[in-house]
Design an enzyme around this catalytic site. Structure first.
Site, PDB file in Angstrom:
ATOM      1  CG  ASP A   4      -4.955  -7.036 -13.496  1.00 44.91           C
ATOM      2  OD1 ASP A   4      -5.601  -5.985 -13.361  1.00 44.91           O
ATOM      3  OD2 ASP A   4      -5.486  -8.134 -13.760  1.00 44.91           O
TER       4      ASP A   4
ATOM      5  CG  ASP B  39     -10.627  -6.999 -10.309  1.00 36.68           C
ATOM      6  OD1 ASP B  39     -11.129  -7.491  -9.302  1.00 36.68           O
ATOM      7  OD2 ASP B  39     -10.512  -5.761 -10.493  1.00 36.68           O
TER       8      ASP B  39
ATOM      9  CG  ASN C 283      -6.542 -11.295 -16.124  1.00 33.28           C
ATOM     10  OD1 ASN C 283      -6.353 -10.224 -15.550  1.00 33.28           O
ATOM     11  ND2 ASN C 283      -7.705 -11.635 -16.621  1.00 33.28           N
TER      12      ASN C 283
END
Ligand code: NAG
Ligand code: NAG
Length: 270
Positions: free
Chosen positions: A106, A108, A217
């Site tokens: 991922d 961001d 996240n």
């Protein structure tokens, strides 16, 4: 958050100004997405994610123009994904990546944090055009991200997979990934919009699931495949953060795994 080009979890005090986050008016409205996203983010740590719900009993909820959703049977769609040749999200494995585990990474709050708010210490400033106006996006690199990506590129077939839009994420990745670690980049349109969240459906990649990992996240991103996940704390601006560095030994071990499920189970065991 709604219609934002950047899909990210937000700290309460760093909300993006909504005017700069607008995309085209015709973009799907998802009025409940924020709460659901937040609820998932707050309540689900990967360790607590319930055993993989059989995805076939799930429904896929693509957004419609007027905010309503249509239900499709996910199994039907999966069936189609597997039946139609050439519908995998990823190209064939290159010779140099043969036998390697594929890691979906991922962007961001995993590798960088971006904001429309000007900051003096930005690592990159990326112009992004939204409705005819150019906005500057200020990007901070997570500590140790360069070393992390370099090593990950040696160990795995790395794929960037972000729910953000390509017009933002692509130039950021150009700047971040100078060495070309990412073999492929997947953006929002490659996600499945499911119950207000952009989910990264690993079964669509075209890789063996027992040879696939996801580093993200946001547990919502891997709600279809929690057992493939390596969770990582959201990062915003902590210059002392060592999460990526600490994950490297974990990935060193995982890179040797015959079967990621068994290895992850072993690593999660107390
Ligand atoms: C709007 O929603 C209704 C259902 O409430 C649906 O029948 C209709 O096709 C939708 N219109 C558009 C333009 O999506
Ligand atoms: C991994 O999955 C494939 C099918 O996708 C299977 O053929 C293989 O035996 C599995 N490997 C292990 C070690 O479980």
């Amino acid at each position: 958050m709604e219609s934002s080009i950047i899909t990210q979890v937000q700290k309460e005090d760093t909300q993006l100004p909504s005017k700069t986050g607008q995309v085209k008016k015709s973009s799907p409205k998802k009025p409940r997405s924020r709460n659901i996203f937040k609820a998932l983010f707050c309540c689900l740590r990967a360790q607590d994610v319930p055993q993989t719900p059989p995805p076939s009993q799930d429904t896929l909820l693509p957004p419609e123009e007027n905010g309503t959703v249509t239900k499709y049977d996910l199994q039907t769609l999966r069936y189609q994904f597997f039946q139609i040749p050439g519908t995998s999200l990823l190209p064939e494995v290159t010779p140099q990546d043969q036998g390697k585990i594929c890691v979906v990474i991922d962007l961001d709050e995993t590798l960088v944090h971006s904001s429309f708010k000007p900051i003096s210490n930005a690592d990159f400033i990326v112009p992004v055009e939204i409705e005819g106006t150019t906005h500057q996006v200020y990007v901070l690199k997570r500590p140790h991200v360069d070393e992390f990506l370099r090593r990950m590129g040696e160990l795995f077939e790395c794929v960037l997979f972000t729910a953000s839009l390509a017009k933002y994420a692509d130039p950021v990745t150009d700047l971040l990934d100078q060495c070309g670690v990412f073999r492929a980049r997947l953006f929002r349109e490659s996600c499945v919009f499911h119950q207000g969240c952009y989910v990264k459906d690993l079964s669509r990649l075209g890789r063996q699931l027992n040879k696939t990992l996801i580093l993200d996240n946001s547990p919502a991103s891997y709600i279809f495949h929690p057992e493939n996940a390596v969770p990582v704390a959201s990062w915003f601006d902590d210059v002392e953060d060592t999460e990526l560095l600490n994950l490297l030994p974990v990935f060193e071990e995982l890179s040797e795994a015959e079967d990621v499920y068994a290895k992850l189970k072993q690593l999660r065991a107390p």
